[in-house]
Design a protein around this motif. Structure first.
Motif, short mmCIF file in Angstrom:
data_model
loop_
_atom_site.label_atom_id
_atom_site.label_comp_id
_atom_site.label_asym_id
_atom_site.label_seq_id
_atom_site.Cartn_x
_atom_site.Cartn_y
_atom_site.Cartn_z
N CYS A 11 1.98 -8.37 -5.89
CA CYS A 11 1.09 -7.30 -6.30
C CYS A 11 1.22 -6.13 -5.34
CB CYS A 11 -0.34 -7.82 -6.33
SG CYS A 11 -1.52 -6.54 -6.80
N ILE A 12 1.54 -4.97 -5.88
CA ILE A 12 1.81 -3.78 -5.07
C ILE A 12 0.63 -2.82 -5.20
CG2 ILE A 12 3.36 -1.83 -4.74
CD1 ILE A 12 5.56 -3.58 -6.09
N PRO A 13 0.02 -2.45 -4.08
CA PRO A 13 -1.10 -1.51 -4.15
C PRO A 13 -0.60 -0.08 -4.34
CG PRO A 13 -0.64 -2.03 -1.87
CD PRO A 13 0.32 -2.86 -2.69
N THR B 270 6.05 0.71 1.12
CA THR B 270 7.43 0.98 0.70
C THR B 270 7.76 0.32 -0.64
OG1 THR B 270 8.13 -0.82 2.17
CG2 THR B 270 8.36 1.43 2.99
N ASP B 271 7.07 -0.77 -0.99
CA ASP B 271 7.26 -1.35 -2.33
C ASP B 271 6.74 -0.38 -3.40
OD1 ASP B 271 8.39 -3.82 -1.46
OD2 ASP B 271 6.39 -4.50 -0.91
N TYR B 272 5.64 0.28 -3.08
CA TYR B 272 5.09 1.28 -3.99
C TYR B 272 6.06 2.46 -4.12
CZ TYR B 272 1.88 4.85 -5.81
OH TYR B 272 1.29 5.86 -6.55
N GLN B 273 6.66 2.86 -2.99
CA GLN B 273 7.65 3.95 -3.04
C GLN B 273 8.83 3.55 -3.93
OE1 GLN B 273 8.54 4.65 1.11
NE2 GLN B 273 6.43 5.20 1.59
N SER C 121 0.38 -0.39 6.40
CA SER C 121 -0.16 0.22 5.19
C SER C 121 -0.93 -0.87 4.45
CB SER C 121 0.98 0.76 4.31
OG SER C 121 1.74 -0.32 3.78
N THR C 122 -1.56 -0.52 3.35
CA THR C 122 -2.11 -1.56 2.49
C THR C 122 -0.94 -2.43 2.03
OG1 THR C 122 -3.81 -0.03 1.73
CG2 THR C 122 -3.46 -2.03 0.43
N PRO C 123 -1.04 -3.73 2.23
CA PRO C 123 0.14 -4.57 2.00
C PRO C 123 0.37 -4.96 0.55
CG PRO C 123 -1.64 -5.93 2.81
CD PRO C 123 -2.15 -4.51 2.82
N THR C 124 1.61 -5.21 0.23
CA THR C 124 1.97 -5.93 -0.99
C THR C 124 1.63 -7.40 -0.76
OG1 THR C 124 3.78 -4.41 -1.46
CG2 THR C 124 3.90 -6.59 -2.49
N ILE C 125 0.98 -8.03 -1.74
CA ILE C 125 0.56 -9.42 -1.53
C ILE C 125 1.25 -10.34 -2.54
CG2 ILE C 125 -1.65 -8.89 -0.45
CD1 ILE C 125 -3.00 -9.17 -3.16
N SER D 150 2.83 -8.00 2.94
CA SER D 150 3.97 -7.27 3.48
C SER D 150 3.70 -5.77 3.50
CB SER D 150 5.22 -7.53 2.63
OG SER D 150 6.29 -6.71 3.06
N ALA D 151 3.88 -5.19 4.67
CA ALA D 151 3.76 -3.74 4.83
C ALA D 151 5.00 -3.24 5.58
CB ALA D 151 2.49 -3.37 5.57
N GLU D 152 6.13 -3.78 5.20
CA GLU D 152 7.39 -3.43 5.88
C GLU D 152 7.76 -1.97 5.65
OE1 GLU D 152 8.92 -5.06 8.00
OE2 GLU D 152 8.70 -7.22 7.66
N LEU D 153 8.57 -1.48 6.55
CA LEU D 153 9.05 -0.11 6.42
C LEU D 153 10.20 -0.04 5.42
CD1 LEU D 153 8.92 0.80 10.18
CD2 LEU D 153 7.84 2.14 8.37
#
Lengths: 69, 388
Positions: free
Chosen positions: A25-27, A33-36, B321-325, B385-388
Motif C-alpha cells: 500500500c503506497i501513501p 519514492t514508490d509514490y513517485q 517519509s510516510t512509508p509504503t506498507i 519502506s521509505a527508501e530513497l
C-alpha cells in the motif's frame, strides 16, 4: 511491470494506492519514492484500476492524477 | 614541527628527529607510537554511508536474492539493473573470511556471461539522503572534497569502476580502482573534489548516489576522475563482473567522508546502525514464540467492520517519509479466533506511526480489540519502506 489499484479508506475519495503485483500500500506522500514511481508509471500510460477493480480510462486516470499532491 | 603527546610526561615539544623517525614533520605521535598526519574529519556521522560494514540485512537475513529489477538487498544497498537476474546478492556470499575488523560483506555473484549492451548497466548503489550530505556544500563554490574508502575482493582482476551522481543523474563523477590480485581483499581509496555545479538535494530526497559498477555499457561510462554533466555509472573501460559467469565481487567497509584523507572505518554501535537503517526500512518478523506457536506480535487495534481491522504500529524511528506498507502471511486475532490477512491499506500513517487497515474474510465483531501477528510461521512479516 507494476499495476495499481486505488483504495478508499474513509469517505468516497481514494486515500492510497495498492501495488497489485505485491499487495503493498503506497501513501499519497510526494516524498515516498514508490509514490513517485506510481505517478511516473501512470503518466506513461500504465493502467490504473479504481477502487472497485475496474480499469480507468486513460483520461479518467490522468484527471485523477492531476488532483494528487 | 612535531608534537609528541606523552601519557606520562604530557606534551613535549619540540620533538624533531633528523632520521625521519617518529615525531618528524607535521605528524602527531601518540604514546602507543600511533600517528596522525591530518586533522580528524569529525566525530559525528563521519561516514555518510549507512550499513557500510554490511551488518544489517533486514529483508533477507543472509539469504541470497537474484533481483529481477532494481531492488534493495542488504539494508540501504540497492541494485541498479537494466536486465533481470544477471547476478545474485547475498550477505557473506561464498563464506570467505572478511577483512580484519569486519564480520560481514556484501557478495555479488554473476549468474551468466552477459555482454552488457552499450546503453545498459549494473551496479550496487547507495543513495545518501540530502540531509546527510548538506554540509558538503555541493553545487556551489567551496564544495568540500570527499573521500571514498572500501575493502573489495573479486575473482577478477583489472580496473574496476563506479560513480557518484546527483539525484537527477545529470552530474556524474566516474572513478576507477585496480584489483590486483584475484580472491584477495584489497583496500581502496578515492578522493573526489566537491562538485561546484549542478543541483544537489539537501532535504529528505536523494543527495548523493554512490554506485559500484558491475558491468556498465559505454554510453553510461565516462572518464574517471572528473565531473561531467551526464549520467555515468562507471569509468570507461571498467571490468564487467556480469560478463563472466560465476565471477564474484565482494565489498565491505564502505565509507564516504568529508575531506581529502581516508581515515579509519567509522564503527558505530549496532543499535545506532540499525536505527539509521530503520529510517528507510523497518520490518517486523513473526519469529517470536507465543507458547510453542509463532504468533509474533506486530501491532494492535480494533475491528472496524466485520472484514476490516485498524491496527496501529508505532515506528521505532521517524521514517524518511510516510512509508509504503506491506505484509505477508499474517493474521488478525480477535478473541481466540484467527483471521488471515488478505490485504493492507493505509488508514492515516505518518513517518512516525503506521495506521493500517487490514482486510480479511471475517466475520469479526465490530468494536472488539484486535491483534496483528504472524500466522504461526517464521516467514510472516510486516514491512514499512521509505527508501530513497
Amino acid at each position: 511491470m507494476y499495476t495499481y489499484k486505488l483504495m478508499i479508506i474513509r469517505g468516497t475519495e481514494p486515500s492510497c494506492v495498492i501495488r497489485t503485483t505485491d499487495g503493498a500500500c503506497i501513501p499519497f506522500d510526494p516524498a515516498n519514492t514508490d509514490y513517485q514511481t506510481f505517478k511516473k508509471d501512470i503518466a506513461e500510460g500504465k493502467p490504473l484500476q479504481d477502487a472497485d477493480g475496474n480499469e480507468m480510462t486513460a483520461e479518467a486516470a490522468q484527471e485523477f492524477m492531476r488532483n494528487l499532491p | 614541527m612535531a608534537i609528541i603527546l606523552n601519557g606520562t610526561t604530557g606534551i613535549t615539544t619540540p620533538a624533531v628527529s633528523s632520521t625521519g623517525g617518529v615525531g618528524v614533520g607535521s605528524v602527531v605521535t601518540f604514546p602507543d607510537n600511533s600517528t596522525q598526519a591530518t586533522a580528524a574529519t569529525g566525530f559525528g556521522f563521519k561516514n555518510r554511508i549507512i550499513n557500510g560494514a554490511m551488518v544489517i540485512d533486514a529483508r533477507n537475513a543472509g539469504a541470497s536474492v537474484t533481483p529481477s529489477s532494481d531492488a534493495y538487498t542488504l539494508d540501504r544497498w540497492t541494485t541498479w539493473t537494466y536486465a533481470a537476474s544477471k547476478f545474485s546478492v547475498q550477505q557473506n556470499a561464498g563464506s570467505v573470511t572478511p577483512p580484519t575488523g569486519f564480520v560481514n560483506y556484501l557478495g555479488i555473484t554473476s549468474t551468466s556471461a552477459y555482454s552488457v549492451p552499450t546503453g545498459e548497466g549494473f551496479a550496487m548503489m547507495q543513495k545518501i539522503e540530502g540531509y546527510n550530505m548538506a554540509d558538503l556544500g555541493w553545487g556551489a563554490v567551496g564544495a568540500s572534497s570527499v573521500t571514498l574508502s572500501f575493502w573489495v575482493r573479486s575473482s577478477l582482476t583489472g580496473t574496476f569502476g563506479g560513480a557518484l551522481n546527483n539525484s537527477a543523474q545529470t552530474r556524474s563523477y566516474p572513478f576507477s580502482y585496480a584489483i590486483n590480485s584475484a580472491n584477495t581483499w584489497e583496500y581502496k581509496t578515492v578522493t573526489i573534489a566537491g562538485d561546484t555545479t549542478g543541483t544537489w538535494l539537501t532535504t529528505n530526497g536523494a543527495g548523493i548516489l554512490l554506485k559500484f559498477g558491475l558491468g556498465v555499457g559505454a554510453t553510461l561510462s565516462g572518464t574517471a576522475g572528473t565531473w561531467a554533466g551526464a549520467n555515468y555509472a562507471s569509468a570507461t573501460g571498467a571490468t564487467s563482473v556480469v560478463g563472466t559467469n560465476g565471477a564474484t565481487f565482494y565489498i565491505t567497509g564502505v565509507q564516504l567522508e568529508k575531506g581529502s584523507t581516508a581515515t579509519s572505518f567509522d564503527y558505530r554501535p549496532y543499535g545506532t546502525e540499525l536505527a539509521l537503517c530503520q529510517r528507510y526500512y523497518y520490518q517486523i518478523n513473526g519469529n517470536s514464540f507465543v507458547g510453542t506457536a509463532l504468533y509474533g506480535m506486530m501491532g494492535s487495534g480494533m475491528v472496524f467492520t466485520s472484514t476490516q481491522a485498524d491496527i496501529s504500529i508505532p515506528l521505532k524511528v521517524s521514517m524518511r517519509s510516510t512509508p509504503t506498507i506491506s505484509q505477508s502471511t499474517t493474521v488478525i486475532q480477535v478473541g481466540g479466533t484467527l483471521y488471515s490477512v488478505t490485504g493492507i491499506g493505509d488508514a492515516g500513517s505518518t513517518p512516525n506511526v503506521v495506521f493500517a487497515r487490514l482486510s480479511n474474510a471475517g466475520p469479526m465483531t465490530v468494536g472488539y480489540g484486535a491483534n496483528f501477528s504472524s500466522n504461526n510461521n517464521t516467514s510472516g512479516y510486516f514491512a514499512a519502506s521509505a527508501e530513497l
